[in-house]
Design a protein around this motif. Structure first.
Motif, PDB file in Angstrom:
ATOM      1  N   ALA A 171     -14.040  -1.751 -14.655  1.00  0.00           N
ATOM      2  CA  ALA A 171     -12.766  -2.330 -15.065  1.00  0.00           C
ATOM      3  C   ALA A 171     -11.602  -1.537 -14.504  1.00  0.00           C
ATOM      4  O   ALA A 171     -11.688  -0.315 -14.360  1.00  0.00           O
ATOM      5  N   GLU A 172     -10.522  -2.228 -14.186  1.00  0.00           N
ATOM      6  CA  GLU A 172      -9.322  -1.563 -13.699  1.00  0.00           C
ATOM      7  C   GLU A 172      -8.106  -2.450 -13.932  1.00  0.00           C
ATOM      8  O   GLU A 172      -8.225  -3.626 -14.274  1.00  0.00           O
ATOM      9  N   TRP A 173      -6.927  -1.869 -13.766  1.00  0.00           N
ATOM     10  CA  TRP A 173      -5.673  -2.611 -13.837  1.00  0.00           C
ATOM     11  C   TRP A 173      -5.406  -3.273 -12.486  1.00  0.00           C
ATOM     12  O   TRP A 173      -5.686  -2.712 -11.442  1.00  0.00           O
ATOM     13  N   GLN A 174      -4.837  -4.482 -12.544  1.00  0.00           N
ATOM     14  CA  GLN A 174      -4.361  -5.113 -11.324  1.00  0.00           C
ATOM     15  C   GLN A 174      -3.256  -6.095 -11.701  1.00  0.00           C
ATOM     16  O   GLN A 174      -3.493  -7.058 -12.438  1.00  0.00           O
ATOM     17  N   ASP A 175      -2.040  -5.828 -11.224  1.00  0.00           N
ATOM     18  CA  ASP A 175      -0.876  -6.658 -11.552  1.00  0.00           C
ATOM     19  C   ASP A 175      -0.697  -6.805 -13.053  1.00  0.00           C
ATOM     20  O   ASP A 175      -0.396  -7.890 -13.570  1.00  0.00           O
ATOM     21  N   GLY A 176      -0.908  -5.693 -13.778  1.00  0.00           N
ATOM     22  CA  GLY A 176      -0.700  -5.705 -15.219  1.00  0.00           C
ATOM     23  C   GLY A 176      -1.801  -6.371 -16.005  1.00  0.00           C
ATOM     24  O   GLY A 176      -1.670  -6.558 -17.226  1.00  0.00           O
ATOM     25  N   LYS A 177      -2.917  -6.740 -15.355  1.00  0.00           N
ATOM     26  CA  LYS A 177      -4.012  -7.413 -16.043  1.00  0.00           C
ATOM     27  C   LYS A 177      -5.289  -6.579 -15.957  1.00  0.00           C
ATOM     28  O   LYS A 177      -5.456  -5.747 -15.069  1.00  0.00           O
ATOM     29  N   VAL A 178      -6.210  -6.831 -16.909  1.00  0.00           N
ATOM     30  CA  VAL A 178      -7.518  -6.178 -16.885  1.00  0.00           C
ATOM     31  C   VAL A 178      -8.429  -6.952 -15.940  1.00  0.00           C
ATOM     32  O   VAL A 178      -8.689  -8.133 -16.150  1.00  0.00           O
ATOM     33  N   ILE A 179      -8.903  -6.294 -14.895  1.00  0.00           N
ATOM     34  CA  ILE A 179      -9.819  -6.909 -13.953  1.00  0.00           C
ATOM     35  C   ILE A 179     -11.215  -6.356 -14.194  1.00  0.00           C
ATOM     36  O   ILE A 179     -11.437  -5.153 -14.167  1.00  0.00           O
ATOM     37  N   ARG A 180     -12.157  -7.246 -14.427  1.00  0.00           N
ATOM     38  CA  ARG A 180     -13.544  -6.839 -14.673  1.00  0.00           C
ATOM     39  C   ARG A 180     -14.383  -7.230 -13.457  1.00  0.00           C
ATOM     40  O   ARG A 180     -14.409  -8.401 -13.068  1.00  0.00           O
ATOM     41  N   ARG A 181     -15.053  -6.248 -12.882  1.00  0.00           N
ATOM     42  CA  ARG A 181     -15.867  -6.510 -11.699  1.00  0.00           C
ATOM     43  C   ARG A 181     -17.329  -6.303 -12.047  1.00  0.00           C
ATOM     44  O   ARG A 181     -17.739  -5.209 -12.407  1.00  0.00           O
ATOM     45  N   GLY A 225     -21.673  -6.979 -11.221  1.00  0.00           N
ATOM     46  CA  GLY A 225     -22.689  -7.090 -10.175  1.00  0.00           C
ATOM     47  C   GLY A 225     -22.389  -6.270  -8.944  1.00  0.00           C
ATOM     48  O   GLY A 225     -22.062  -5.090  -9.017  1.00  0.00           O
ATOM     49  N   LEU A 226     -22.486  -6.903  -7.755  1.00  0.00           N
ATOM     50  CA  LEU A 226     -22.358  -6.188  -6.497  1.00  0.00           C
ATOM     51  C   LEU A 226     -20.931  -5.705  -6.238  1.00  0.00           C
ATOM     52  O   LEU A 226     -20.703  -4.920  -5.323  1.00  0.00           O
ATOM     53  N   GLU A 227     -19.973  -6.188  -7.027  1.00  0.00           N
ATOM     54  CA  GLU A 227     -18.586  -5.769  -6.823  1.00  0.00           C
ATOM     55  C   GLU A 227     -18.246  -4.498  -7.593  1.00  0.00           C
ATOM     56  O   GLU A 227     -17.111  -4.036  -7.554  1.00  0.00           O
ATOM     57  N   ILE A 228     -19.215  -3.950  -8.311  1.00  0.00           N
ATOM     58  CA  ILE A 228     -18.958  -2.725  -9.077  1.00  0.00           C
ATOM     59  C   ILE A 228     -18.564  -1.590  -8.131  1.00  0.00           C
ATOM     60  O   ILE A 228     -19.136  -1.428  -7.057  1.00  0.00           O
ATOM     61  N   GLN A 229     -17.584  -0.816  -8.556  1.00  0.00           N
ATOM     62  CA  GLN A 229     -17.115   0.329  -7.779  1.00  0.00           C
ATOM     63  C   GLN A 229     -18.141   1.461  -7.849  1.00  0.00           C
ATOM     64  O   GLN A 229     -18.423   1.979  -8.922  1.00  0.00           O
ATOM     65  N   PRO A 230     -18.747   1.888  -6.723  1.00  0.00           N
ATOM     66  CA  PRO A 230     -19.738   2.963  -6.779  1.00  0.00           C
ATOM     67  C   PRO A 230     -19.095   4.343  -6.766  1.00  0.00           C
ATOM     68  O   PRO A 230     -17.963   4.524  -6.322  1.00  0.00           O
TER      69      PRO A 230
END
Length: 467
Positions: A250-260, A262-267
């Motif tokens: 999870a991270e911030w993006q444009d003031g919103k919570v972005i949940r990534r 599967g394969l998009e997980i930040q390693p």
């Protein structure tokens, strides 16, 4: 020297033994004594000491005891530096000097190889050693609330399922330890404060990461609170509600919570032998980065891999040994039981441009005859099994035709058992040594190199083994 006295509360129905001579150190760090023909294992006592103890549990052939006072201290005894030592079950050897800790671990390896491996004149090599403190890059901490509604974050108590409330930990990487006080401030104000199961901390080249294991879905307010905390402390944040594959970055993006997912997980990642190895914070990873670097380097030095070698790496994880070996040999096949780790290993091979490293999924506790990877002949086999060892593999290892077998162990007793099996398969131990992966604890990590004897064993003949 004045008598040393430990603060402890006698257990009901326990009995005291006024004077015991500690004859030697056990594999689990306890002192071993005898009283009236019965063996007594004394927690907190060191070899050569005379102590008084209190029996906590009596068995037919031996008793368990706790050291009450030290009448004659060992010169190797030191003052534990951690304030949680008396309660926390994490680092039980802090009262013993670091040099003697390593001697105890070496002796445990030798003893098991002699008794279970049926060996003598063990070819011991120099131990791999590193920092005594601040070495641990990964840890799982429990989260509980006591009867007074006070938050507890920590490891289990000695001999108990209860947790010890920690505000710092001396063996954790300092940046991980420094996060603990802020978690005591954050969690009590969350809506989900009572449904957080545990926290998993990890340190990588990208800095700190935290996995929050929660039993129920997080509200939007709690997600914002966790992300605000993570941003303030420069932490990569992950949430996990179900099994390992439910990990969400999870991270911030444009003031919103972005949940990534599967394969998009930040390693995360770390550097090893000029390679970049990516992993996720809930993956199995060698927790001591310094010893891991030295361990892989020693594996390469002992094996002396050549350009034409074909290598089999069993219990390969995400490529910690496979990829450094692939830099030097014709090909490496890594086999691992967890699908997610195999996918990570394949990704790491691609990340590093390694086209000669291949990874397969297999349950290595089951027979592997007939599996495609098992039909190849290998010059070298590397084993890095869990505590249960690699008995099934060792019983069948002659079919691979390998000249050298390198065994990385986290349990001397299963290594010794498997050493005897390897001897039956025609392999001789030529090098062995400990690696102090977990200073201040009783855990013994070791490495052993085996070479194939020229003379065939009867088992090899049965399997149709050829030079």
């Amino acid at each position: 020297m004045p008598e040393l006295v430990f603060e402890s509360v006698p257990e009901p129905m326990s009995k005291a033994v006024s004077e015991l001579l500690i004859e030697r150190q056990g594999h689990d760090g306890r002192g071993i004594a005898h009283n009236k023909g019965k063996t007594i294992f004394v927690e907190g006592a060191l070899a050569g000491e005379t102590v008084s103890a209190r029996i906590t549990k009596s068995h037919r052939r031996f008793d368990d005891a706790i050291c009450q006072s030290i009448l004659t201290p060992s010169p190797d005894r030191i003052e534990p530096s951690c304030e949680y030592y008396d309660r926390c079950g994490g680092c039980g050897l802090q009262h013993l000097s670091i040099m003697r800790q390593r001697d105890v671990k070496r002796d445990a390896l030798v003893d098991q190889l002699e008794r279970l491996g049926r060996l003598s004149d063990i070819p011991l090599q120099e131990a791999l050693t590193g920092d005594e403190w601040g070495y641990r890059r990964k840890a799982r901490l429990g989260v509980k609330w006591n009867r007074k509604d006070e938050l507890i974050i920590g490891f289990r108590e000695k001999g108990s399922a209860h947790l010890v409330a920690l505000t710092h930990c001396a063996v954790l990487h300092p940046e991980l330890s420094a996060l603990l006080p802020s978690l005591y401030e954050l969690i009590p104000v969350l809506e989900s404060r009572k449904t957080i199961g545990h926290l998993e901390l990890a340190y990588s080249d990208q800095g700190c990461a935290l996995v929050v294991r929660h039993l129920k879905g997080l509200s939007h307010n709690d997600q914002l609170a966790w992300l605000t905390w993570a941003e303030a402390h420069h932490v990569q944040l992950y949430w996990q509600q179900g099994e390992a594959d439910s990990l969400v970055y999870a991270e911030w993006q444009d003031g919103k919570v972005i949940r990534r997912d599967g394969l998009e997980i930040q390693p995360l990642s770390y550097q090893l032998n000029g390679l970049e190895l990516a992993f996720l914070p809930n993956d199995f990873v060698q927790v001591n980065p310094d010893i891991n670097q030295k361990m892989v380097q020693q594996a390469l030095e002992w094996l002396q891999p050549k350009a034409g070698d074909v290598v089999l790496d069993l219990f390969a994880g995400f490529g910690n040994f496979s990829l450094p070996l692939a830099q030097k040999v014709s090909s490496v096949t890594g086999v691992e039981g967890e699908q997610n780790l195999v996918e990570r290993a394949r990704s790491n091979a691609k990340l590093n441009g390694m086209e000669n490293a291949f990874f397969e999924v297999a349950d290595l506790s089951e027979p592997f005859k007939g599996l495609p990877w098992a039909k190849t002949r290998y010059n070298v086999v590397l084993l890095d099994p869990p505590r249960t060892g690699a008995q099934k593999i060792c019983e069948q290892i002659a079919v691979f035709g390998a000249k050298r077998v390198l065994y990385v162990s986290c349990n001397p007793s299963t290594l010794a058992r498997d050493t005897a099996i390897l001897a039956e398969q025609g392999y001789q131990l030529v090098k062995a040594g400990i690696m102090d992966m977990f200073p201040q604890t009783t855990h013994v990590e070791s490495m052993a190199l085996f070479e194939r004897r020229n003379k065939k064993s009867s088992r090899q003949k049965k399997l149709g083994f050829k030079k």
